[in-house]
Design an enzyme around this catalytic site. Structure first.
Site, PDB file in Angstrom:
ATOM      1  N   ASP A 209       0.911  -1.842   0.073  1.00 16.21           N
ATOM      2  CA  ASP A 209       0.305   0.190  -0.171  1.00 16.21           C
ATOM      3  C   ASP A 209       0.734   0.881   0.528  1.00 16.21           C
ATOM      4  O   ASP A 209       1.849   1.078   0.190  1.00 16.21           O
ATOM      5  CB  ASP A 209      -0.605   0.069   0.655  1.00 16.21           C
ATOM      6  CG  ASP A 209      -0.272  -0.256   2.491  1.00 16.21           C
ATOM      7  OD1 ASP A 209       0.166   1.033   2.947  1.00 16.21           O
ATOM      8  OD2 ASP A 209       0.446  -1.159   2.915  1.00 16.21           O
ATOM      9  N   ASP A 211       0.735   3.442   2.480  1.00 14.76           N
ATOM     10  CA  ASP A 211      -0.082   4.158   3.495  1.00 14.76           C
ATOM     11  C   ASP A 211      -1.060   5.184   3.680  1.00 14.76           C
ATOM     12  O   ASP A 211      -1.552   4.495   3.173  1.00 14.76           O
ATOM     13  CB  ASP A 211       1.823   4.856   4.218  1.00 14.76           C
ATOM     14  CG  ASP A 211       1.637   5.006   5.655  1.00 14.76           C
ATOM     15  OD1 ASP A 211       1.499   4.244   6.570  1.00 14.76           O
ATOM     16  OD2 ASP A 211       2.036   6.342   6.583  1.00 14.76           O
TER      17      ASP A 211
END
Length: 290
Positions: A209, A211
């Site tokens: 991802d 963040d």
């Protein structure tokens, strides 16, 4: 001939290894308690492996409560020559998209609630950590990743946060300003302890991802992370198969970084002042010099 015996620490999504031969489980107790799970011994492409899922069976252990000292001590007791850490992480750089692997070479440790040394009152040691990973082992992992067609960055700084919550937006932006590449919750004090145990350590950070800093991707979400994690786990297993294939039959020489002898100049407490109790515990990880 000295042979390779790789300790593999599996992070989120990697709870077992496929294709192992001569598999056996081993329960272990160390002076610092039991590791996250029984060790799984086996061979892949003729290379001895010892696998340990960092979060335990069913991912029941949160980051701060991982028994880091017991995990590293157990792998040392099992005769591992090197440790390869595999973990999920968030990206702090746009070019490191989900699915990328980063061969970490530096850390900034922001954890505050974890025991981070085997040493202590009665026997003090200060190991050098300027280069916290083994360049040779990291390079071997990168070679294997690239051979498998995995988008890979050689080198990067991993910001280790305490967790278990994800970052605030302000924290994420701050870490980007600091020049961090990826963020996660588990590589420290793991890397510190591996150095104290004189075990060459390398880390593969698998991006799941962005963040929470990247507007186009939205906020980090566990369900979305799990989807990416499944693909990353397949890649990690292919990497290990490729890496062990390249190591099969090779003689293992000491790490060029001198990691196996780092305690020669690290213990500052003279023998006359050392506490017998802590020495007894330390024999597991530092018996070579004690």
């Amino acid at each position: 001939m000295t042979t390779w015996k790789l300790g593999i620490i599996g992070g989120s999504g990697l709870y077992a290894l496929d294709g192992l031969e001569d598999v056996r489980a081993q329960g272990v107790t160390t002076p610092w308690g039991s590791p996250s799970a029984p060790l799984t011994h086996g061979r892949l492409n003729g290379v001895d492996l010892v696998f340990l899922p960092r979060h335990g069976p069913g991912h029941a252990i949160p980051p701060t409560d991982i028994p880091f000292r017991a995990n590293i001590a157990a792998l040392k007791m099992a005769g591992c020559t090197d440790i390869l850490s595999i973990s999920a992480c968030g990206s702090l750089r746009e070019h490191l998209a989900p699915g990328h692997f980063v061969m970490v070479d530096q850390y900034v440790d922001r954890t505050v609630a974890r025991e981070r040394t085997f040493f202590g009152p009665g026997c003090v040691a200060h190991v050098p950590l300027a280069r916290p990973v083994c360049a040779r082992l990291s390079g071997l992992a990168a070679d294997a990743a690239e051979a498998e067609g995995i988008p890979t960055q050689r080198g990067g700084t991993y910001l280790v946060m305490e967790g278990p919550q994800f970052s605030t937006r302000a924290e994420s932006e701050l870490y980007r300003q600091w020049g961090m590449d990826v963020i996660g919750m588990t590589n420290m004090p793991e890397a510190r302890l591996a150095r104290e145990a004189e075990l060459p350590y390398a880390a593969i950070a698998m991006v799941t991802d962005y963040d929470c800093w990247y507007d186009e991707a939205g906020e980090v979400d566990v369900a979305e992370v799990l989807k990416v994690m499944q693909g990353n786990t397949v890649k990690a297993k292919a990497l290990l198969l490729r890496m062990t294939g390249s190591l099969s039959g090779q003689d293992r020489t000491p790490s060029p970084d001198g990691i196996e002898t780092v305690l020669d100049t690290a213990i500052i407490t003279p023998p006359s002042a050392r506490d017998p109790k802590i020495l007894s515990d330390l024999m597991v990880v530092a018996g070579r010099v004690l």
